[in-house]
Design a protein around this motif. Structure first.
Motif, PDB file in Angstrom:
ATOM      1  N   ILE A   2      -7.898   4.148  -6.654  1.00 43.34           N
ATOM      2  CA  ILE A   2      -7.219   4.528  -7.775  1.00 43.34           C
ATOM      3  C   ILE A   2      -6.082   3.437  -8.128  1.00 43.34           C
ATOM      4  CG2 ILE A   2      -5.515   6.267  -8.966  1.00 43.34           C
ATOM      5  CD1 ILE A   2      -6.946   8.288  -6.947  1.00 43.34           C
ATOM      6  N   SER A   3      -5.516   3.046  -6.961  1.00 44.41           N
ATOM      7  CA  SER A   3      -4.248   1.893  -7.267  1.00 44.41           C
ATOM      8  C   SER A   3      -4.846   0.744  -7.980  1.00 44.41           C
ATOM      9  CB  SER A   3      -3.854   1.678  -5.892  1.00 44.41           C
ATOM     10  OG  SER A   3      -3.008   2.525  -5.305  1.00 44.41           O
ATOM     11  N   SER A  14      -4.791  18.673 -17.913  1.00 40.40           N
ATOM     12  CA  SER A  14      -6.058  19.408 -18.261  1.00 40.40           C
ATOM     13  C   SER A  14      -5.205  20.908 -18.451  1.00 40.40           C
ATOM     14  CB  SER A  14      -6.960  19.649 -17.009  1.00 40.40           C
ATOM     15  OG  SER A  14      -7.253  18.515 -16.503  1.00 40.40           O
ATOM     16  N   PHE A  63      -6.766  22.276 -11.182  1.00 39.61           N
ATOM     17  CA  PHE A  63      -8.056  21.122 -10.592  1.00 39.61           C
ATOM     18  C   PHE A  63      -9.262  21.578 -11.317  1.00 39.61           C
ATOM     19  CE2 PHE A  63     -10.670  19.731  -7.533  1.00 39.61           C
ATOM     20  CZ  PHE A  63     -10.845  18.297  -7.946  1.00 39.61           C
ATOM     21  N   MET A 116     -10.177  10.306  -7.935  1.00 42.66           N
ATOM     22  CA  MET A 116      -9.197  11.411  -8.054  1.00 42.66           C
ATOM     23  C   MET A 116      -9.706  12.590  -7.804  1.00 42.66           C
ATOM     24  SD  MET A 116      -7.676  13.953  -9.831  1.00 42.66           S
ATOM     25  CE  MET A 116      -8.023  13.637 -11.693  1.00 42.66           C
ATOM     26  N   TRP A 144      -0.253   9.530 -10.171  1.00 45.42           N
ATOM     27  CA  TRP A 144      -1.313   9.597 -11.395  1.00 45.42           C
ATOM     28  C   TRP A 144      -2.305  10.756 -11.499  1.00 45.42           C
ATOM     29  CZ3 TRP A 144      -6.502   8.966 -11.325  1.00 45.42           C
ATOM     30  CH2 TRP A 144      -7.166   8.776 -12.706  1.00 45.42           C
ATOM     31  N   SER A 145      -2.512  10.827  -9.994  1.00 43.85           N
ATOM     32  CA  SER A 145      -3.592  12.324  -9.964  1.00 43.85           C
ATOM     33  C   SER A 145      -2.850  13.443 -10.556  1.00 43.85           C
ATOM     34  CB  SER A 145      -3.919  12.206  -8.414  1.00 43.85           C
ATOM     35  OG  SER A 145      -4.502  11.127  -8.016  1.00 43.85           O
ATOM     36  N   LEU A 165      -7.206   6.588  -2.805  1.00 40.44           N
ATOM     37  CA  LEU A 165      -5.809   6.064  -3.289  1.00 40.44           C
ATOM     38  C   LEU A 165      -5.821   4.711  -3.515  1.00 40.44           C
ATOM     39  CD1 LEU A 165      -3.424   8.419  -1.138  1.00 40.44           C
ATOM     40  CD2 LEU A 165      -3.975   8.557  -3.576  1.00 40.44           C
ATOM     41  N   ASP A 166      -6.551   3.774  -2.688  1.00 39.24           N
ATOM     42  CA  ASP A 166      -6.738   2.460  -2.900  1.00 39.24           C
ATOM     43  C   ASP A 166      -7.523   2.201  -3.951  1.00 39.24           C
ATOM     44  OD1 ASP A 166      -5.363   1.373  -0.853  1.00 39.24           O
ATOM     45  OD2 ASP A 166      -7.109   1.005   0.418  1.00 39.24           O
ATOM     46  N   TYR A 194     -13.334  16.333 -16.795  1.00 38.43           N
ATOM     47  CA  TYR A 194     -14.086  15.234 -16.109  1.00 38.43           C
ATOM     48  C   TYR A 194     -15.615  15.205 -16.344  1.00 38.43           C
ATOM     49  CZ  TYR A 194     -10.314  12.370 -14.350  1.00 38.43           C
ATOM     50  OH  TYR A 194      -8.932  11.691 -14.317  1.00 38.43           O
ATOM     51  N   VAL A 222      -4.137  16.094 -13.539  1.00 41.93           N
ATOM     52  CA  VAL A 222      -4.694  17.505 -13.353  1.00 41.93           C
ATOM     53  C   VAL A 222      -3.831  18.357 -14.079  1.00 41.93           C
ATOM     54  CG1 VAL A 222      -4.535  19.357 -11.539  1.00 41.93           C
ATOM     55  CG2 VAL A 222      -5.260  17.115 -10.890  1.00 41.93           C
ATOM     56  N   GLN A 266       1.449   1.661  -3.539  1.00 43.90           N
ATOM     57  CA  GLN A 266       0.304   2.053  -4.502  1.00 43.90           C
ATOM     58  C   GLN A 266      -0.104   3.355  -4.253  1.00 43.90           C
ATOM     59  OE1 GLN A 266      -2.509  -0.924  -3.116  1.00 43.90           O
ATOM     60  NE2 GLN A 266      -1.750  -2.344  -4.143  1.00 43.90           N
ATOM     61  N   HIS A 267      -0.116   4.002  -2.967  1.00 42.74           N
ATOM     62  CA  HIS A 267      -0.481   5.407  -2.689  1.00 42.74           C
ATOM     63  C   HIS A 267       0.261   6.324  -3.416  1.00 42.74           C
ATOM     64  CE1 HIS A 267      -3.655   4.489   0.685  1.00 42.74           C
ATOM     65  NE2 HIS A 267      -3.536   3.405  -0.295  1.00 42.74           N
ATOM     66  N   GLN A 297       0.772  -1.192   0.005  1.00 46.42           N
ATOM     67  CA  GLN A 297      -0.001   0.023  -0.027  1.00 46.42           C
ATOM     68  C   GLN A 297       0.853   1.353   0.068  1.00 46.42           C
ATOM     69  OE1 GLN A 297      -2.420   0.817   3.435  1.00 46.42           O
ATOM     70  NE2 GLN A 297      -4.435   0.785   1.655  1.00 46.42           N
ATOM     71  N   THR A 304      -9.597  20.310 -14.610  1.00 48.07           N
ATOM     72  CA  THR A 304      -9.891  18.974 -14.530  1.00 48.07           C
ATOM     73  C   THR A 304     -11.260  18.598 -13.898  1.00 48.07           C
ATOM     74  OG1 THR A 304      -7.517  18.731 -13.896  1.00 48.07           O
ATOM     75  CG2 THR A 304      -8.840  16.697 -13.575  1.00 48.07           C
ATOM     76  N   VAL A 362      -7.734   1.865 -11.347  1.00 54.67           N
ATOM     77  CA  VAL A 362      -7.284   2.562 -12.345  1.00 54.67           C
ATOM     78  C   VAL A 362      -5.857   2.226 -12.821  1.00 54.67           C
ATOM     79  CG1 VAL A 362      -6.745   4.995 -13.316  1.00 54.67           C
ATOM     80  CG2 VAL A 362      -8.541   4.648 -11.430  1.00 54.67           C
ATOM     81  N   ALA A 416      -0.468   6.231  -6.879  1.00 57.46           N
ATOM     82  CA  ALA A 416      -1.824   6.899  -7.093  1.00 57.46           C
ATOM     83  C   ALA A 416      -1.867   8.150  -7.123  1.00 57.46           C
ATOM     84  CB  ALA A 416      -2.759   6.205  -6.268  1.00 57.46           C
ATOM     85  N   ALA A 446     -11.874   6.752 -11.821  1.00 54.92           N
ATOM     86  CA  ALA A 446     -11.078   8.138 -11.849  1.00 54.92           C
ATOM     87  C   ALA A 446     -11.775   9.300 -11.130  1.00 54.92           C
ATOM     88  CB  ALA A 446     -10.755   8.167 -13.185  1.00 54.92           C
ATOM     89  N   TYR A 450     -10.220  13.017  -3.946  1.00 55.89           N
ATOM     90  CA  TYR A 450      -8.936  12.959  -3.347  1.00 55.89           C
ATOM     91  C   TYR A 450      -8.304  14.394  -3.312  1.00 55.89           C
ATOM     92  CZ  TYR A 450      -3.758  12.430  -3.131  1.00 55.89           C
ATOM     93  OH  TYR A 450      -2.383  12.668  -2.862  1.00 55.89           O
ATOM     94  N   TYR A 451      -8.046  14.631  -4.788  1.00 55.44           N
ATOM     95  CA  TYR A 451      -7.326  16.083  -4.968  1.00 55.44           C
ATOM     96  C   TYR A 451      -8.047  17.271  -4.518  1.00 55.44           C
ATOM     97  CZ  TYR A 451      -3.434  17.912  -7.522  1.00 55.44           C
ATOM     98  OH  TYR A 451      -2.475  18.622  -7.917  1.00 55.44           O
TER      99      TYR A 451
END
Lengths: 377, 398
Positions: free
Chosen positions: B388-389, A294, B307, B330, A286-287, B385-386, B314, A291, A279-280, A276, B310, B392, A283, B327, B333-334
């Protein structure tokens, strides 16, 4: 605001570019360039020109494909993804945009040559360690109907290999003034020019260029006398947007390698991608790329629709892309572990290009300051 | 200009005129904090007359729910027109006329999963601000592990008998109805035996108890169901269950997407319609000259702008039918992490004035504290985050 969704034409262009680059210019091509001591493969650039990439921003009347800045961004991003080296941004984006803004016959001929892949350009702007066009001190002294250019330009991308130079020179005012600058289009082989190749960490062409009493005429001036920064500004912004797209491609490439590695590498009898903690981090990366993407699309769209109002959009793209590429390559090396530090593995190439791209045409702080001013700080 | 562009341009000027005529001048640009949101509902009392005028004008044009079909009380706007409507509201500093969990969450779920009769029965009162809904998802033993719901609904023939406890029910004490996840099959695997049920908060056996938070406020409640009889049907074709029985998890997941986008959107309160730069520049003591605050503010502005783009991208993608899927985690989260950063900056910038409960910056301190829940509610940052991991990035589980 226009939609930031990719159109069907854009997807086709991206797929075509990706397919071509996967065969013609994978990351190992950059390694070969480096090992053979060349900045880019001239044969590859000819092929790119044949596909219309050199003329991506050039009007059809001058033999270009005139696909626009968003299209240039897509090509740039795909090149960044595989670290494909070429004079694309200097020549096809920056020089083409600057020359396109002036109506002279000579500029039109130059555009035709660029579109054909017959000439490459380097943009000689900066003189210090940081991007700052207004700090131009290189002088163009008028004598009769001619000019004599003397001074030193640093960190000129594609500067050692380019056929021609767009040189920003001071014709009035003092160092620090944004006015009083003039843009000259001169042959890189002209007497009085010496070019010192400065090998940079990304194995691309960067040069320090010294001009000593280099002769130029009024014919060589691009745009207006004393107003060169206005002429060049669109070219610089187009370059910043394309570079931001390239850096986003760099980030995406590093991310892709890293996630693939996480799915394959085993430690403690587990695939490390199942941890994890990793993974985080992946992730989050990727986020950030999502962003930034865009902001990249937006910059291309704004440059195409309203180029005179693109400053904020372009700076936003360059700032975000700089930060995201830095994160992607740092996380990429860390998550690869020891092998990420080896020259044999490609991830290091991404880190080196991200660092050079971070500096070229304005770093994060440079663009953040422009954004702050535009947003009323 | 194409016909479509010309139509949108004319819509923009038309809707701007309408907003100027319909939203009272006193309301446009007014400083509204979290306590000034118009939620509607049976027991709603307007704090300001101009809010009532604006809401009623919006209702008459269906613009409390711009995208919903007109037959259910919505405005029937295309995505492009809705965007223009929101842009013009922002430009003219008109607040959102009505907000509610019905508009944000139940409505979209009903539009996706409901029968025509359910939509006709439940949606129009939402658009008119007559019925206020709350959401009954979390339980003491079902937080991040949401599918572990234990509140049970037993089949008693003509009705369900509901027993159990919900927690973190936003504004349950003020709501008229609740949409809740209940277990209708105790033998099925945990994701399979859940149903999405609509329950009248006035039904005998439903009680609520507000929870006092660190902000001093109590937007959340515990909600208890003690032998609550829920009719199987509220009329012809109007089942009390949305979607299929025992398939409530599908509805819940769909709805969570909307919730996540909403929480991710964040940023109301102190800044209102003002830009961050304008607000910081208005403060005494030249906080923008402080290099640390300035640097943080610039970074926040950059990330917020990107953001915002974004979010739009989306939404456009969801609208185009291509879907966003997991997705959207995200955005949640963000957006929430960004909102926490924003409020930390505002607290830092306002200094000792910001920590007063009732100081010159109004409700800044409770707003700041409230943002800390953003990355917990509706699925924590770690759950996002889980998602997404795994979904995605498709990283392995072992």
């Amino acid at each position: 605001m226009t939609s930031l969704l990719e159109t069907e034409d854009e997807t086709l262009l991206r797929d075509a570019a990706r397919g071509f680059l996967a065969d013609a210019s994978p990351v190992k091509a950059l390694r070969e360039n480096r090992d053979q001591g060349r900045a880019y493969d001239a044969g590859l650039w000819r092929e790119m020109a044949q596909m219309g990439w050199a003329g991506v921003l050039i009007p059809e009347d001058q033999g270009g494909a005139d696909m626009g800045h968003r299209a240039a961004g897509i090509l740039s991003e795909e090149m960044g993804n595989v670290l494909s080296a070429s004079p694309f941004i200097s020549t096809a984006v920056m020089a083409a945009t600057a020359l396109r803004n002036c109506a002279s016959d000579r500029a039109k001929q130059a555009l035709t040559q660029i579109a054909e892949g017959g000439v490459t350009y380097a943009i000689a702007v900066d003189e210090g360690a940081k991007h700052n066009p207004a700090r131009t001190a290189l002088r163009a002294e008028k004598s009769g109907n001619a000019y004599r250019l003397s001074g030193v330009k640093t960190f000129v991308a594609d500067g050692a290999s380019a056929d021609r130079l767009l040189v920003l020179a001071r014709t009035a005012g003092t160092t620090g003034d944004a006015a009083g600058l003039t843009l000259f289009d001169i042959d890189a082989a002209r007497a009085g020019i010496s070019r010192d190749s400065k090998p940079t960490v990304d194995s691309r062409d960067h040069a320090r260029i010294t001009l000593e009493n280099v002769a130029a005429t009024g014919e060589d001036i691009v745009g207006e006398l004393d107003n060169g920064l206005v002429t060049l500004r669109h070219g610089i912004q187009a370059g910043q947007a394309a570079l931001a797209a390239e850096l986003t491609g760099v980030a995406g490439g590093a991310y892709g390698m890293t996630v693939a590695y996480l799915k394959e590498r085993k430690q403690f009898d587990r695939t490390i991608g199942s941890f994890q903690a990793l993974q985080h981090r992946a992730a989050h990366l990727w986020s950030e790329i999502e962003v930034t993407t865009s902001a990249i699309i937006n910059a291309g769209r704004v440059l195409d629709a309203a180029p005179d109002d693109a400053a904020l959009a372009v700076s936003l793209a360059k700032a975000r892309a700089t930060a995201t590429a830095k994160l992607a390559v740092s996380e990429g090396v860390q998550m690869h572990g020891g092998i990420g530090m080896t020259d044999e593995f490609d991830i290091g190439f991404y880190m080196k290009r991200a660092r050079v791209g971070a500096e070229w045409l304005g770093d994060y702080g440079y663009h953040a300051a422009l954004i702050a001013a535009a947003r009323g700080f | 200009m194409t016909d479509a562009m010309a139509e949108l341009a004319s819509y923009r000027s038309e809707i701007a005129d309408w907003i100027m005529q319909s939203c009272p001048d006193t309301l446009r640009g007014a400083r509204l904090d979290e306590d000034s949101i118009v939620w509607g509902g049976k027991s709603w009392v307007f704090k300001r007359d101009d809010q009532k005028v604006w809401m009623e004008n919006a209702i008459s044009k269906g613009l409390t729910a711009p995208r919903w079909p007109t037959e259910y009380g919505g405005g029937g706007l295309t995505r492009a027109k809705e965007k223009i409507f929101r842009e013009e509201m922002a430009r003219l500093q008109a607040p959102t006329p009505l907000e509610s969990f019905g508009l944000w969450m139940l409505g979209p779920a009903l539009l996706e999963f409901g029968t025509h009769e359910q939509k006709s029965h439940f949606l129009p009162p939402i658009t008119r601000g007559e019925i206020r809904w709350c959401q009954g998802y979390s339980e003491p033993g079902a937080g991040s592990d949401l599918a572990n719901v234990q509140t049970k609904a037993e089949d008693m023939g003509d009705h369900w008998l509901v027993n159990g406890q919900k927690i973190w029910t936003s504004y349950a004490d003020k709501a008229d109805w609740i949409f809740a996840l209940v277990r209708t099959d105790r033998d099925a695997p945990k994701h399979k035996g859940i149903s999405f049920m609509l329950i009248d908060m006035n039904a005998p056996g439903v009680t609520t108890k507000p929870i006092r938070l660190i902000s001093g406020k109590s937007p959340f409640c515990e909600t208890f169901f003690d032998n609550v009889k829920v009719p199987k049907s509220y009329g012809e074709g109007i089942s009390s269950i949305v979607g299929e029985q025992n398939r409530g998890w599908d509805v819940a997941k769909h709805l969570l997407t909307h919730e996540r986008e909403m929480i991710g959107g964040g940023a109301r309160g102190l800044l209102g319609g003002r830009s961050l730069g304008t607000f910081l520049g208005s403060l005494d003591d030249g906080v923008l000259d402080d290099p640390v605050i300035r640097t943080e503010a610039m970074g926040l502005e950059i990330d917020s702008l990107a953001f915002g783009m974004t979010m739009e991208r989306y939404k456009d993608q969801a609208q185009s039918g291509r879907g966003v899927g997991n997705a959207s985690a995200m955005l949640k989260y963000y957006g929430t992490e960004l909102n926490k950063r924003r409020y930390e900056l505002l607290m830092s910038a306002t200094g000792s004035e910001g920590v007063e409960w009732d100081g010159p910056h109004g409700t800044l301190a409770p707003e700041w504290l409230r943002t800390k829940a953003n990355s917990i509610e509706g699925g924590t940052t770690e759950v996002m985050l889980d998602i997404i991991s795994k979904r995605v990035l498709e990283l392995p589980s072992k």
